[in-house]
Design a protein around this motif. Sequence first.
Motif, mmCIF file in Angstrom:
data_model
loop_
_atom_site.group_PDB
_atom_site.id
_atom_site.type_symbol
_atom_site.label_atom_id
_atom_site.label_comp_id
_atom_site.label_asym_id
_atom_site.label_seq_id
_atom_site.Cartn_x
_atom_site.Cartn_y
_atom_site.Cartn_z
ATOM 1 N N ILE A 1 -9.615 5.592 1.622
ATOM 2 C CA ILE A 1 -8.883 4.047 0.846
ATOM 3 C C ILE A 1 -7.561 4.188 1.812
ATOM 4 O O ILE A 1 -6.807 4.051 2.866
ATOM 5 C CB ILE A 1 -9.083 3.268 0.833
ATOM 6 N N SER B 1 -11.870 1.822 -5.348
ATOM 7 C CA SER B 1 -10.938 2.190 -4.218
ATOM 8 C C SER B 1 -11.216 3.971 -4.516
ATOM 9 O O SER B 1 -10.700 4.720 -4.505
ATOM 10 C CB SER B 1 -9.506 1.736 -4.643
ATOM 11 N N GLN C 1 1.381 -1.544 -0.174
ATOM 12 C CA GLN C 1 0.243 0.284 -0.297
ATOM 13 C C GLN C 1 0.679 1.274 0.459
ATOM 14 O O GLN C 1 0.092 2.177 -0.517
ATOM 15 C CB GLN C 1 -0.746 0.039 1.177
#
Length: 314
Positions: free
Chosen positions: A254, A250, A193
């Motif tokens: 997020i 997304s 991420q």
Amino acid sequence: MIQNVGLIGLGAMGSGMATSLRRAGHKVQVYDVRADVARAFVQDGGVACDSLAQLGAACEVVISVVVNAAQTEAVLFGSDANEAAAGCADSKESSSGCAAAMKPGSVFVMCSTVDPNWSIALEKRLAALGILYIDAPISGGAAKAASGEMTMMSAGTPAAYAKAEPLLNAMAAKVYRLGDSAGAGSKVKIINQLLAGVHIAAAAEAMALGLREGVDPAALYDVITHSAGNSWMFENRMAHVLAADYTPLSAVDIFVKDLGLVLDMARASKFPLPLSSTAHQMFMQASSAGYAREDDSAVIKIFPGIELPKGAGA
């Protein structure tokens, strides 16, 4: 073959994962706070459960595909099923969650992006109830989830894998076994991420500069996607910008969450992350400007003095 597998959360990723399980021949029982979404899924086979407890009692393996640790807590232990699936952080343990209904020896597979230390603690908490646990965050997007080609970064005991591995393989093209106890999967996902968030922020910055300099955005996109500066995130997310389609696959928030987890993990060991910090601030700025629930490519909207593409139908 495990016939009864439960999946909680029929969002962009969860619905595709449930489809992949059904395609592999498993009987899929699902729960989602949106009853109409659950009913639509089971029209082609499977069972829509009326409660998390019903799902937990019926399934040998329960897969949770919710947004964060708070939702996972509520799914397992929360006092109200609707609040659980909606994201309530109330974690009071009661019979309305699925954990109290799950049989000893069953497996809980956690697919959210969470603090690794929280995941480690959850494994111990579930072990006290006789429930096996796999720390299994996912990556790849909705299309790969639907085709069974996503990536899963997992860690858990051999006993948990012995029961759940066929299901993991039905959902993912790559199932990485990164350790025999929880934590390693979540750590690798957080590093993924870091890169994803920084790449989206960098892609938005590059496209914004091109727009400011008067470069044709479609031409810029074509050149970059055939050049060394390309990234998967540039190719994927800047296509959303060109189409002026900020429907959230997304969302901006997020990456407010996920890059926050990245920074929390690094802060605990006093490790500097200058690019992650900057990207996090960019997503925070986009969120506070009103784009929190738009597609994460909407981070480009923070740049001043540019005219964004209006899409083919504009």
